[in-house]
Design a protein around this motif. Structure first.
Motif, PDB file in Angstrom:
ATOM      1  N   CYS A  32     -10.386   3.045  -6.563  1.00 28.14           N
ATOM      2  CA  CYS A  32      -8.751   3.191  -6.281  1.00 28.14           C
ATOM      3  C   CYS A  32      -8.783   2.568  -5.093  1.00 28.14           C
ATOM      4  N   VAL A  36      -5.965  -0.242  -4.238  1.00 26.87           N
ATOM      5  CA  VAL A  36      -4.795   0.007  -3.243  1.00 26.87           C
ATOM      6  C   VAL A  36      -4.758  -1.014  -2.135  1.00 26.87           C
ATOM      7  N   VAL A  40      -1.185  -3.059  -1.712  1.00 28.47           N
ATOM      8  CA  VAL A  40      -0.243  -2.435  -0.806  1.00 28.47           C
ATOM      9  C   VAL A  40       0.566  -2.909   0.041  1.00 28.47           C
ATOM     10  N   GLN A  62       3.715   5.312  -1.141  1.00 28.92           N
ATOM     11  CA  GLN A  62       2.840   6.440  -1.350  1.00 28.92           C
ATOM     12  C   GLN A  62       3.364   7.231  -2.466  1.00 28.92           C
ATOM     13  N   PHE A  65       2.401   4.928  -5.625  1.00 27.40           N
ATOM     14  CA  PHE A  65       0.885   4.900  -5.826  1.00 27.40           C
ATOM     15  C   PHE A  65       0.495   6.356  -6.727  1.00 27.40           C
ATOM     16  N   PHE A  69      -1.020   6.287 -10.532  1.00 22.78           N
ATOM     17  CA  PHE A  69      -2.450   6.812 -10.904  1.00 22.78           C
ATOM     18  C   PHE A  69      -2.220   7.916 -12.015  1.00 22.78           C
TER      19      PHE A  69
ATOM     20  N   ILE B  73      -2.831   3.149   3.101  1.00 30.00           N
ATOM     21  CA  ILE B  73      -4.073   3.250   2.345  1.00 30.00           C
ATOM     22  C   ILE B  73      -4.678   4.482   2.328  1.00 30.00           C
ATOM     23  N   ALA B  75      -3.850   7.383   3.317  1.00 25.81           N
ATOM     24  CA  ALA B  75      -2.888   8.554   2.675  1.00 25.81           C
ATOM     25  C   ALA B  75      -3.052   8.531   1.292  1.00 25.81           C
ATOM     26  N   ILE B  76      -2.979   7.454   0.559  1.00 28.66           N
ATOM     27  CA  ILE B  76      -2.905   7.099  -0.685  1.00 28.66           C
ATOM     28  C   ILE B  76      -4.164   7.540  -1.263  1.00 28.66           C
ATOM     29  N   VAL B  77      -5.258   7.091  -0.777  1.00 27.79           N
ATOM     30  CA  VAL B  77      -6.558   7.395  -1.286  1.00 27.79           C
ATOM     31  C   VAL B  77      -6.896   8.860  -1.191  1.00 27.79           C
ATOM     32  N   ALA B  79      -4.968  11.440  -1.294  1.00 33.63           N
ATOM     33  CA  ALA B  79      -3.983  12.150  -2.181  1.00 33.63           C
ATOM     34  C   ALA B  79      -4.713  11.882  -3.637  1.00 33.63           C
ATOM     35  N   ARG B  80      -5.355  10.855  -3.782  1.00 35.12           N
ATOM     36  CA  ARG B  80      -5.848  10.469  -5.196  1.00 35.12           C
ATOM     37  C   ARG B  80      -7.062  11.203  -5.203  1.00 35.12           C
TER      38      ARG B  80
END
Lengths: 205, 83
Positions: A32, A36, A40, A62, A65, A69, B73, B75-77, B79-80
Motif C-alpha cells: 500500500c 501511494v 501521490v 486523501q 486514496f 482502496f 503519504i 495520513a493515507i497509509v 488511514a489504510r
C-alpha cells in the motif's frame, strides 16, 4: 503477490496492472505504501490544478486514496489502474470544489448571450483581454479568474475544468462525469460562454 | 443557402475554434466574420477566456512541498492500516 524488495527495504510496485491489483488486494502495508508513494505526486498535481489550494488538494487526494482502496475489488481488468485512480482523484477534487463554491454559483441562463429576433447579439461590448488590465498583477488576475470559475454552475464548471484545464478528451470527461459525450460538448461551449461573460464584467474597458 | 447571422455563428463557435467544421461551413463562418466586428470581438474574447482559464489553473504552480507530500503519504497509509 509480492513486489520485489530493494536493498533499502522499500518495496517496488509491480509494473503490470493485474499483478499490482493482486498485490494491493493482499493488503500488505508495504505494498500500500509503495503504491501511494508512486502515485501521490501525480494525484496531488491534478487535485491542485482543480482546486488551487494545496491544503484542499491534499484533503481531496486523501479522500481519493480511501475510495480507491475501498473499491479495489470492483476494479475491472479492461481498465488501466492509473486511469481509474486519476478518475477517482478528479471526482474527489470536483466534489470538494462543488462544496466550496456552492454559495457563489450563478445560473447558466443569466450568463449566456441573448439575441434580437434577427439574430444580432444583445449588449455588445468591445473586445477585452486580461493584459489590458495593466494595474493587475499576474497573481491577482489568476485569483480573479479562479474566483469567477467558481461562479459557474457546478455541472458546467466540472466540464470546463476537465476539458480546458486538465485537457481530458470528450469521451474521457463523459465517462468521469457519468454523462454523454454530447452533453460534455454542449456544456463545454456554454461554460466557456458563461465564463466569458463573467470575465467581461472584470476586464471589459 | 441563407447567410449566417450572429446567433448561428456564436452557437457553433466551439466547432469553429476547434477546427472541426467541414471546409464549406468554415468558409461561411469566415464570410460572416469578415463583415461582423461584434462577432470578431466575441471570438477574440472566447479564445481569451479559454487561455485565461487554462493559464490561471495550470501555469506557475510551484511543486508541492516535500513536507506536504510526506504528511499526505503518512495520513493515507495510516488511514489504510486502520481500515
Amino acid at each position: 503477490m509480492q513486489g520485489k524488495q530493494n536493498p533499502d527495504d522499500s518495496v517496488d510496485a509491480p509494473a503490470d496492472d493485474a499483478a499490482l491489483v493482486g498485490w494491493l488486494r493482499a493488503s500488505e502495508p508495504a505494498a500500500c505504501e509503495a503504491f501511494v508513494r508512486r502515485e501521490v505526486g501525480r494525484a496531488l498535481a491534478v487535485a491542485r490544478r482543480l482546486l488551487g489550494s494545496e491544503a484542499d488538494a491534499a484533503d481531496a487526494v486523501q479522500d481519493a486514496f480511501a475510495s480507491f482502496f475501498t473499491s479495489l475489488d470492483r476494479f475491472r481488468r479492461d481498465a488501466r489502474l492509473s486511469t481509474w485512480l486519476h478518475r477517482i482523484v478528479v471526482n474527489a477534487a470536483l466534489a470538494r470544489r462543488r462544496a466550496a463554491a456552492r454559495r457563489h454559483e450563478r445560473t447558466i441562463d443569466e450568463l449566456l448571450p441573448t439575441y434580437e429576433p434577427d439574430g444580432h447579439r444583445q449588449g455588445v461590448r468591445p473586445a477585452w483581454d486580461a493584459s489590458g488590465a495593466a494595474s493587475l498583477e499576474r497573481e491577482e488576475t489568476r485569483a480573479i479568474v479562479r474566483r469567477r470559475i467558481d461562479e459557474l454552475p457546478a455541472d458546467y464548471r466540472d466540464v470546463i475544468m476537465l476539458r480546458d484545464v486538465e485537457e481530458m478528451g470528450t469521451a474521457e470527461t463523459a465517462a468521469a462525469l457519468g454523462v454523454t459525450p454530447g452533453a460534455v460538448k454542449v456544456r463545454l461551449h456554454r461554460a466557456r460562454q458563461a465564463l466569458r461573460s463573467l470575465l467581461e464584467e472584470e476586464f471589459a474597458p | 443557402m441563407k447567410d449566417l447571422n450572429c446567433r448561428d455563428v456564436i452557437e457553433f463557435l466551439d466547432d469553429y475554434v476547434g477546427g472541426v467544421q467541414p471546409a464549406t461551413v468554415r468558409h461561411e463562418f469566415d464570410a460572416h466574420l469578415a463583415e461582423c466586428p461584434a462577432c470578431v470581438d466575441y471570438l477574440t474574447t472566447y479564445r481569451e477566456t479559454i487561455r485565461l482559464c487554462r493559464a490561471s489553473c495550470r501555469e506557475d504552480l510551484p511543486p508541492a512541498s516535500a513536507e506536504v507530500e510526506r504528511r499526505l503519504i503518512e495520513a493515507i497509509v495510516s488511514a489504510r492500516r486502520r481500515a
